[in-house]
Structure formats: structure tokens, C-alpha cells
Design a protein around this motif. Sequence first.
Motif, mmCIF file in Angstrom:
data_model
loop_
_atom_site.group_PDB
_atom_site.id
_atom_site.type_symbol
_atom_site.label_atom_id
_atom_site.label_comp_id
_atom_site.label_asym_id
_atom_site.label_seq_id
_atom_site.Cartn_x
_atom_site.Cartn_y
_atom_site.Cartn_z
ATOM 1 N N MET A 287 0.837 -1.202 0.000
ATOM 2 C CA MET A 287 0.000 0.000 0.000
ATOM 3 C C MET A 287 0.876 1.259 0.000
ATOM 4 S SD MET A 287 -3.086 -1.030 -0.283
ATOM 5 C CE MET A 287 -2.338 -2.279 -1.360
ATOM 6 N N TYR A 288 1.979 1.213 0.736
ATOM 7 C CA TYR A 288 2.895 2.356 0.752
ATOM 8 C C TYR A 288 3.525 2.541 -0.630
ATOM 9 C CZ TYR A 288 6.370 5.690 2.368
ATOM 10 O OH TYR A 288 7.132 6.826 2.539
ATOM 11 N N ALA A 289 3.901 1.417 -1.243
ATOM 12 C CA ALA A 289 4.505 1.495 -2.578
ATOM 13 C C ALA A 289 3.519 2.085 -3.575
ATOM 14 C CB ALA A 289 4.943 0.103 -3.029
ATOM 15 N N ALA A 290 2.285 1.627 -3.531
ATOM 16 C CA ALA A 290 1.272 2.124 -4.461
ATOM 17 C C ALA A 290 1.002 3.611 -4.252
ATOM 18 C CB ALA A 290 -0.025 1.327 -4.295
ATOM 19 N N SER A 291 0.946 4.029 -2.989
ATOM 20 C CA SER A 291 0.679 5.448 -2.707
ATOM 21 C C SER A 291 1.832 6.330 -3.151
ATOM 22 C CB SER A 291 0.408 5.653 -1.214
ATOM 23 O OG SER A 291 1.568 5.369 -0.443
ATOM 24 N N SER A 292 3.053 5.822 -3.077
ATOM 25 C CA SER A 292 4.213 6.619 -3.487
ATOM 26 C C SER A 292 4.293 6.750 -5.004
ATOM 27 C CB SER A 292 5.508 5.989 -2.956
ATOM 28 O OG SER A 292 5.760 4.749 -3.588
ATOM 29 N N LEU A 293 3.731 5.768 -5.717
ATOM 30 C CA LEU A 293 3.746 5.830 -7.185
ATOM 31 C C LEU A 293 2.726 6.832 -7.721
ATOM 32 C CD1 LEU A 293 4.004 2.011 -7.949
ATOM 33 C CD2 LEU A 293 5.739 3.732 -8.471
ATOM 34 N N ASP A 294 1.620 6.959 -6.988
ATOM 35 C CA ASP A 294 0.564 7.894 -7.378
ATOM 36 C C ASP A 294 0.076 7.609 -8.802
ATOM 37 O OD1 ASP A 294 -1.211 9.940 -6.875
ATOM 38 O OD2 ASP A 294 0.112 11.495 -7.658
ATOM 39 N N LEU A 295 -0.046 6.308 -9.107
ATOM 40 C CA LEU A 295 -0.543 5.878 -10.412
ATOM 41 C C LEU A 295 -1.663 4.870 -10.202
ATOM 42 C CD1 LEU A 295 2.866 5.143 -12.189
ATOM 43 C CD2 LEU A 295 1.363 7.081 -12.684
ATOM 44 N N MET A 296 -2.714 4.957 -11.002
ATOM 45 C CA MET A 296 -3.813 4.007 -10.867
ATOM 46 C C MET A 296 -3.341 2.578 -11.107
ATOM 47 S SD MET A 296 -6.821 3.257 -10.086
ATOM 48 C CE MET A 296 -7.500 4.906 -9.854
ATOM 49 N N ARG A 297 -2.466 2.403 -12.113
ATOM 50 C CA ARG A 297 -1.990 1.046 -12.383
ATOM 51 C C ARG A 297 -1.115 0.510 -11.245
ATOM 52 N NH1 ARG A 297 2.945 0.130 -15.307
ATOM 53 N NH2 ARG A 297 4.267 1.994 -15.357
ATOM 54 N N GLY A 298 -0.495 1.431 -10.499
ATOM 55 C CA GLY A 298 0.251 1.006 -9.320
ATOM 56 C C GLY A 298 -0.671 0.409 -8.275
ATOM 57 N N TRP A 299 -1.784 1.083 -8.025
ATOM 58 C CA TRP A 299 -2.773 0.570 -7.072
ATOM 59 C C TRP A 299 -3.357 -0.757 -7.552
ATOM 60 C CZ3 TRP A 299 -3.257 2.053 -2.273
ATOM 61 C CH2 TRP A 299 -2.873 3.350 -1.914
ATOM 62 N N ILE A 300 -3.633 -0.853 -8.851
ATOM 63 C CA ILE A 300 -4.212 -2.090 -9.388
ATOM 64 C C ILE A 300 -3.264 -3.264 -9.193
ATOM 65 C CG2 ILE A 300 -4.908 -3.264 -11.521
ATOM 66 C CD1 ILE A 300 -5.990 -0.519 -12.480
ATOM 67 N N TRP A 301 -1.985 -3.063 -9.554
ATOM 68 C CA TRP A 301 -1.007 -4.150 -9.394
ATOM 69 C C TRP A 301 -0.764 -4.483 -7.922
ATOM 70 C CZ3 TRP A 301 0.159 -7.609 -12.727
ATOM 71 C CH2 TRP A 301 0.151 -7.329 -14.090
ATOM 72 N N ALA A 302 -0.769 -3.475 -7.077
ATOM 73 C CA ALA A 302 -0.581 -3.725 -5.642
ATOM 74 C C ALA A 302 -1.703 -4.592 -5.097
ATOM 75 C CB ALA A 302 -0.506 -2.397 -4.882
ATOM 76 N N TRP A 303 -2.933 -4.284 -5.477
ATOM 77 C CA TRP A 303 -4.071 -5.063 -4.985
ATOM 78 C C TRP A 303 -4.119 -6.456 -5.606
ATOM 79 C CZ3 TRP A 303 -6.363 -4.669 -0.681
ATOM 80 C CH2 TRP A 303 -6.507 -3.433 -0.053
ATOM 81 N N ILE A 304 -3.679 -6.584 -6.849
ATOM 82 C CA ILE A 304 -3.595 -7.924 -7.452
ATOM 83 C C ILE A 304 -2.667 -8.798 -6.624
ATOM 84 C CG2 ILE A 304 -2.656 -9.218 -9.428
ATOM 85 C CD1 ILE A 304 -3.770 -6.992 -11.232
ATOM 86 N N HIS A 305 -1.510 -8.225 -6.266
ATOM 87 C CA HIS A 305 -0.557 -8.990 -5.460
ATOM 88 C C HIS A 305 -1.131 -9.303 -4.077
ATOM 89 C CE1 HIS A 305 3.225 -10.396 -3.757
ATOM 90 N NE2 HIS A 305 2.865 -9.716 -2.678
ATOM 91 N N VAL A 306 -1.731 -8.320 -3.436
ATOM 92 C CA VAL A 306 -2.264 -8.521 -2.080
ATOM 93 C C VAL A 306 -3.323 -9.624 -2.066
ATOM 94 C CG1 VAL A 306 -3.688 -7.448 -0.280
ATOM 95 C CG2 VAL A 306 -1.707 -6.232 -1.195
ATOM 96 N N VAL A 307 -4.210 -9.615 -3.042
ATOM 97 C CA VAL A 307 -5.253 -10.649 -3.097
ATOM 98 C C VAL A 307 -4.638 -12.022 -3.351
ATOM 99 C CG1 VAL A 307 -7.254 -11.493 -4.384
ATOM 100 C CG2 VAL A 307 -7.087 -9.071 -3.790
ATOM 101 N N LEU A 308 -3.718 -12.087 -4.320
ATOM 102 C CA LEU A 308 -3.105 -13.365 -4.689
ATOM 103 C C LEU A 308 -2.192 -13.924 -3.601
ATOM 104 C CD1 LEU A 308 -1.939 -13.210 -8.424
ATOM 105 C CD2 LEU A 308 -3.441 -14.910 -7.384
#
Length: 199
Positions: A48-69
Motif C-alpha cells: 500500500m505504501y509502494a502504491a501510494s508513493s507511485l501515485d498511479l492508478m496502475r500502481g494501485w491495481i497491481w498492488a491489490w492484485i498482489h495482495v489478493v493473490l
Amino acid sequence: NAAGVLANHETAKVPQVEVATSRKIKVFSAEAYSHLASPPIMSLVAYMYAASSLDLMRGWIWAWIHVVLAVVFPVVVLITMVRRHEVSHIELVKRSQRIMPLMFTLTLTGYSLFLMEMGGAPYLLRQLTWANCLMLLALLVVTRWWKISMHAAGVSLTGAFLWKMTGSPVLLIVMAAAMASARVYLHRHTPAQVAAGTA
């Protein structure tokens, strides 16, 4: 005389009660921190910290894909294993019961990494996932012969990541020291096992 003996007995009870209460508070605090800073929670924090630092929608999408998997799914499977009495405790207290959950989590983390590499996920998330794969692989290899601390490893990886992102090692030092103290105090690991996990 009887009154004096009774008074002395009651006075002696007070320190014992205080010691027992103090120990309960310490055990509660150590267990609470162990749960709050458990490997799945630490992984969630890092992504979540990585996704927030990227400030990109695709960053959030990939972060959540990993978290769920690689976080949610393994936790659900582990809870199911506990309910079926296939493992005795959700913290996998017995070393022999850690092998299958570690292999399962490593496999899903590797699959997540494969998807990221093929799908062009942000470099920061791929770096973090590579680090997770290497950590899980090391834990799996060591766990076949020795009960290394997975809590210490998870906290250290997230702390090191936050150090890289913020430039300050304070969080790493505080979190790692607190986790090492908690695991040893709860008699879940020896100092050597938490030191190895932290390293």
C-alpha cells in the motif's frame, strides 16, 4: 497476633498481584504487536505504501492484485487449515507445519511476480515482489531444518523497504527490535531464531 499475621499475609499478596498484572500486560502487548505486525499485515503495509508513493492508478491495481493473490488467499487457506485441524495454530508454532503454507505462499508470490513482469507493472512493485520471493525462498529452505522467525523476517523486509523509501532507518530499528523482544518474551522463538529472521 492473628490480626498481625493476617495483615502481613495481605501485604505479601499485593506485590504478587502487581507482578501477575504486569506480566499479563506484557503478554497482551507482545501478542498484540505480533498480530498487528504479522507477515501478512507487513506485506499489506509495504504494497500500500509502494502504491501510494507511485501515485498511479496502475500502481494501485497491481498492488491489490498482489495482495489478493499472495496475501489474502494464503491467509484464507491457512485459516481453513486451522479449522480443519491440519495445523494447530494460525501462527504455525510447530516448525513441521510451516512447510506447506510457505510453499503455497511462495508459489503465489512467484505467480504474482510473473504477472507483474509480463504485464509491465511499475518497477518499484516488481522490486518489492522479487524481495518477497527471495525472502520466502530463504525461509522455506531454513525452515526445513530450523524454526527461523517469519515474524522477524516480515518486519525486517518491510522496515528495510520503508528505509529505502523514506531515507530513515528508524522504523526498521524500532519495528525489528520490538518484534524480536515480543517473540522471545512469548517463548515463540530463541534470540538466535529472531536474529536470523531479522538478518
